[in-house]
Motif scaffolding. Structure first.
Motif, PDB file in Angstrom:
ATOM      1  N   UNK A 169      45.017  57.393  39.620  1.00 32.78           N
ATOM      2  CA  UNK A 169      44.058  57.333  40.709  1.00 32.78           C
ATOM      3  C   UNK A 169      44.559  56.351  41.754  1.00 32.78           C
ATOM      4  N   UNK A 170      44.436  56.738  43.009  1.00 35.45           N
ATOM      5  CA  UNK A 170      44.786  55.830  44.093  1.00 35.45           C
ATOM      6  C   UNK A 170      43.770  55.965  45.215  1.00 35.45           C
ATOM      7  N   UNK A 171      43.807  55.007  46.122  1.00 40.69           N
ATOM      8  CA  UNK A 171      42.912  55.004  47.276  1.00 40.69           C
ATOM      9  C   UNK A 171      43.670  54.463  48.477  1.00 40.69           C
ATOM     10  N   UNK A 172      43.232  54.886  49.653  1.00 37.94           N
ATOM     11  CA  UNK A 172      43.761  54.329  50.891  1.00 37.94           C
ATOM     12  C   UNK A 172      42.651  53.480  51.498  1.00 37.94           C
ATOM     13  N   UNK A 173      42.963  52.192  51.702  1.00 35.46           N
ATOM     14  CA  UNK A 173      41.967  51.207  52.095  1.00 35.46           C
ATOM     15  C   UNK A 173      42.377  50.575  53.422  1.00 35.46           C
ATOM     16  N   UNK A 174      41.388  50.315  54.273  1.00 31.06           N
ATOM     17  CA  UNK A 174      41.615  49.611  55.531  1.00 31.06           C
ATOM     18  C   UNK A 174      41.307  48.137  55.308  1.00 31.06           C
ATOM     19  N   UNK A 175      42.341  47.292  55.411  1.00 31.98           N
ATOM     20  CA  UNK A 175      42.183  45.846  55.251  1.00 31.98           C
ATOM     21  C   UNK A 175      42.663  45.186  56.541  1.00 31.98           C
TER      22      UNK A 175
ATOM     23  N   UNK B  12      36.710  45.464  49.112  1.00 33.32           N
ATOM     24  CA  UNK B  12      37.051  46.199  50.324  1.00 33.32           C
ATOM     25  C   UNK B  12      36.189  47.449  50.353  1.00 33.32           C
ATOM     26  N   UNK B  13      35.348  47.562  51.389  1.00 35.44           N
ATOM     27  CA  UNK B  13      34.408  48.675  51.489  1.00 35.44           C
ATOM     28  C   UNK B  13      34.920  49.810  52.366  1.00 35.44           C
TER      29      UNK B  13
ATOM     30  N   UNK C 177      31.291  56.893  51.559  1.00 35.50           N
ATOM     31  CA  UNK C 177      30.104  56.083  51.275  1.00 35.50           C
ATOM     32  C   UNK C 177      30.059  55.746  49.788  1.00 35.50           C
ATOM     33  N   UNK C 178      29.792  54.474  49.476  1.00 33.40           N
ATOM     34  CA  UNK C 178      29.653  54.034  48.091  1.00 33.40           C
ATOM     35  C   UNK C 178      30.952  53.713  47.388  1.00 33.40           C
ATOM     36  N   UNK C 179      32.085  53.969  48.028  1.00 34.92           N
ATOM     37  CA  UNK C 179      33.381  53.681  47.400  1.00 34.92           C
ATOM     38  C   UNK C 179      33.754  52.230  47.667  1.00 34.92           C
ATOM     39  N   UNK C 180      34.285  51.566  46.643  1.00 32.29           N
ATOM     40  CA  UNK C 180      34.696  50.164  46.760  1.00 32.29           C
ATOM     41  C   UNK C 180      36.002  49.963  46.026  1.00 32.29           C
TER      42      UNK C 180
ATOM     43  N   UNK D 135      47.120  39.856  46.761  1.00 31.09           N
ATOM     44  CA  UNK D 135      45.895  40.363  46.141  1.00 31.09           C
ATOM     45  C   UNK D 135      46.267  41.300  44.997  1.00 31.09           C
ATOM     46  N   UNK D 136      45.613  41.107  43.859  1.00 32.66           N
ATOM     47  CA  UNK D 136      45.741  42.025  42.717  1.00 32.66           C
ATOM     48  C   UNK D 136      44.562  42.985  42.759  1.00 32.66           C
ATOM     49  N   UNK D 137      44.837  44.286  42.812  1.00 38.98           N
ATOM     50  CA  UNK D 137      43.794  45.296  42.817  1.00 38.98           C
ATOM     51  C   UNK D 137      43.326  45.503  41.387  1.00 38.98           C
TER      52      UNK D 137
END
Length: 102
Positions: A1-7, A35-36, A55-58, A96-98
């Motif tokens: 599983x992976x995600x693309x996050x805006x930081x 990270x929301x 929505x609701x993903x963190x 940061x450790x995810x």
């Protein structure tokens, strides 16, 4: 599983138990961060795309420390004028450790 996050305006592809070097953030070493702004998630081929975010993903992580990047040398010169300037720059990052993608 992976995600693309805006930081902090930059997008990172993150997986669980991965280290990333994000732009400098507030917080002590060992503090947890969330990270929301999750733009996309992929769970074994099931892709969810946000419009613009899901929505609701963190994505939660832990700050491991504040570090500096490699030195970048900035050299300016104007030929035949005797003008030379050499500067260096090291960008500040937060390691940061995810821990979890939910």
């Amino acid at each position: 599983m992976y995600a693309i996050v805006d930081i902090a305006g930059k997008q990172f592809k993150v997986t669980q138990d991965q280290f990333i070097y994000a732009p400098l953030m507030e917080g002590e070493e060992g503090a947890s961060v969330e990270f929301n702004k999750v733009l996309l998630t992929d769970n074994d081929g099931k892709v969810k795309v946000g419009a613009p975010t899901i929505k609701g993903a963190k994505v939660s992580g832990k700050i491991l420390g504040h570090v500096k990047g490699d030195k970048v040398v900035v050299f300016k010169k104007k030929r035949r004028k005797g003008y030379k300037v050499k500067n260096g720059h090291r960008q500040d990052y937060t390691k940061v450790l995810i821990e979890k993608i939910a």
